[in-house]
Structures are given as C-alpha cells and as structure tokens.
Design a protein around this motif. Structure first.
Motif, PDB file in Angstrom:
ATOM      1  N   GLN A  99       0.832  -1.205   0.000  1.00 16.44           N
ATOM      2  CA  GLN A  99       0.000   0.000   0.000  1.00 16.44           C
ATOM      3  C   GLN A  99       0.867   1.256   0.000  1.00 16.44           C
ATOM      4  O   GLN A  99       0.554   2.238  -0.670  1.00 16.44           O
ATOM      5  CB  GLN A  99      -0.963   0.011   1.191  1.00 16.44           C
ATOM      6  N   ALA A 100       1.987   1.217   0.721  1.00 15.04           N
ATOM      7  CA  ALA A 100       2.894   2.370   0.747  1.00 15.04           C
ATOM      8  C   ALA A 100       3.463   2.637  -0.650  1.00 15.04           C
ATOM      9  O   ALA A 100       3.587   3.796  -1.064  1.00 15.04           O
ATOM     10  CB  ALA A 100       4.020   2.131   1.743  1.00 15.04           C
ATOM     11  N   GLN A 101       3.795   1.590  -1.385  1.00 12.67           N
ATOM     12  CA  GLN A 101       4.306   1.759  -2.749  1.00 12.67           C
ATOM     13  C   GLN A 101       3.217   2.303  -3.679  1.00 12.67           C
ATOM     14  O   GLN A 101       3.486   3.151  -4.531  1.00 12.67           O
ATOM     15  CB  GLN A 101       4.854   0.439  -3.282  1.00 12.67           C
ATOM     16  N   LYS A 102       1.998   1.830  -3.504  1.00 12.27           N
ATOM     17  CA  LYS A 102       0.879   2.346  -4.311  1.00 12.27           C
ATOM     18  C   LYS A 102       0.659   3.828  -4.017  1.00 12.27           C
ATOM     19  O   LYS A 102       0.433   4.620  -4.933  1.00 12.27           O
ATOM     20  CB  LYS A 102      -0.396   1.559  -4.013  1.00 12.27           C
ATOM     21  N   ASP A 103       0.734   4.195  -2.735  1.00 14.42           N
ATOM     22  CA  ASP A 103       0.571   5.596  -2.358  1.00 14.42           C
ATOM     23  C   ASP A 103       1.687   6.452  -2.949  1.00 14.42           C
ATOM     24  O   ASP A 103       1.451   7.566  -3.432  1.00 14.42           O
ATOM     25  CB  ASP A 103       0.537   5.749  -0.835  1.00 14.42           C
ATOM     26  N   PHE A 104       2.924   5.932  -2.904  1.00 12.74           N
ATOM     27  CA  PHE A 104       4.059   6.637  -3.497  1.00 12.74           C
ATOM     28  C   PHE A 104       3.826   6.847  -4.990  1.00 12.74           C
ATOM     29  O   PHE A 104       4.022   7.948  -5.513  1.00 12.74           O
ATOM     30  CB  PHE A 104       5.360   5.872  -3.267  1.00 12.74           C
ATOM     31  N   ASN A 105       3.402   5.793  -5.689  1.00 11.54           N
ATOM     32  CA  ASN A 105       3.176   5.893  -7.132  1.00 11.54           C
ATOM     33  C   ASN A 105       2.097   6.926  -7.457  1.00 11.54           C
ATOM     34  O   ASN A 105       2.203   7.660  -8.441  1.00 11.54           O
ATOM     35  CB  ASN A 105       2.791   4.538  -7.723  1.00 11.54           C
ATOM     36  N   HIS A 106       1.074   6.988  -6.627  1.00 11.76           N
ATOM     37  CA  HIS A 106       0.011   7.966  -6.846  1.00 11.76           C
ATOM     38  C   HIS A 106       0.560   9.395  -6.697  1.00 11.76           C
ATOM     39  O   HIS A 106       0.293  10.267  -7.534  1.00 11.76           O
ATOM     40  CB  HIS A 106      -1.147   7.730  -5.874  1.00 11.76           C
ATOM     41  N   ALA A 107       1.326   9.626  -5.655  1.00 13.61           N
ATOM     42  CA  ALA A 107       1.927  10.949  -5.445  1.00 13.61           C
ATOM     43  C   ALA A 107       2.914  11.271  -6.577  1.00 13.61           C
ATOM     44  O   ALA A 107       2.951  12.397  -7.089  1.00 13.61           O
ATOM     45  CB  ALA A 107       2.623  11.000  -4.087  1.00 13.61           C
ATOM     46  N   SER A 110       1.082  12.241  -9.692  1.00 12.36           N
ATOM     47  CA  SER A 110       0.456  13.556  -9.535  1.00 12.36           C
ATOM     48  C   SER A 110       1.466  14.672  -9.803  1.00 12.36           C
ATOM     49  O   SER A 110       1.140  15.677 -10.432  1.00 12.36           O
ATOM     50  CB  SER A 110      -0.117  13.715  -8.128  1.00 12.36           C
TER      51      SER A 110
END
Length: 127
Positions: A99-107, A110
C-alpha cells in the motif's frame, strides 16, 4: 516526448527513426521542467531517433550533466536504472506492490503530471 518526422528514403534511417511504441517515424526529445511552475529548464536542441529507449536518449542528451549532486528528478518507468531519477514502483506476479508503494506511485504521478502538460504544449506547436 516523441515528435513525428517525415519517413526517409534510406532504409537504415527508416529503421532508426521508427518507433514501434508509437507506430510512426519520430525523434525522441528529452525535456525537464521545474515542478514549481512548469518552466522548461532543459531541452537539447536535437532529438534522438525514435527507436531508441528513453533511458538511452536521456544518457545521450546529457541530462545527468545538469543534475547536481544530491538532486533527483522524477521520471516514468522507461528511465529505469538511471540513479539520479526517481521512478514509480513496478509490480510483478511474485511481488505485488505494498500500500505504501501504491501511495508513493500515486503521489509520483500527480507531480509528474506537470511535465506531461509541458510535453502536450510542445506537441501543440508541432514540436
């Protein structure tokens, strides 16, 4: 970003400039911009044949020469292996992203949206 070029009569030039990704003859231009305002801060005057990989184009164009020690740029996964660029996490069958990697990819995406808008403006003026 890739910009179309006219098809050459030389078969070698045709091979060099044909981008299988975009299914056209093109030159690949590397562009860097400031994140704060989208101002282009680096763009070589020449393009690399469209068949070249993004990381190879970046090395040929010399982006690594303007990045100061301790500075990093953001790039898409086509620039894998260049130590001064931060790319998104890739997933694989054996190693799904956390989930942390997914959040990083989203940021990451952006923020990278800024350069995508710059590239769109460049293409509006037909490269």
């Amino acid at each position: 970003t890739e910009c179309p070029v006219e098809r050459s009569s030389s078969s070698k030039t045709q091979r060099d400039h044909y981008s299988g990704k975009h299914k056209q003859h093109s030159n690949n231009f590397q562009v860097a911009c400031r994140l704060s305002d989208g101002l282009i801060v680096w763009c070589p005057q020449w393009g690399v044949p469209g068949s070249a990989h993004d990381a190879a184009c970046c090395a040929l164009a010399g982006l690594q020469d303007i990045v100061l020690p301790g500075e990093y740029g953001l790039a898409d996964s086509g620039y894998q292996g260049l130590p001064f660029l931060i790319i998104p996490y890739k997933k694989s069958k054996d190693h799904p992203r956390t989930q942390a990697q997914k959040d990083f990819n989203h940021a990451h995406s952006s923020v990278r949206e800024i350069i995508e808008h710059v590239n769109a403006r460049i293409k509006t003026f037909n490269c």
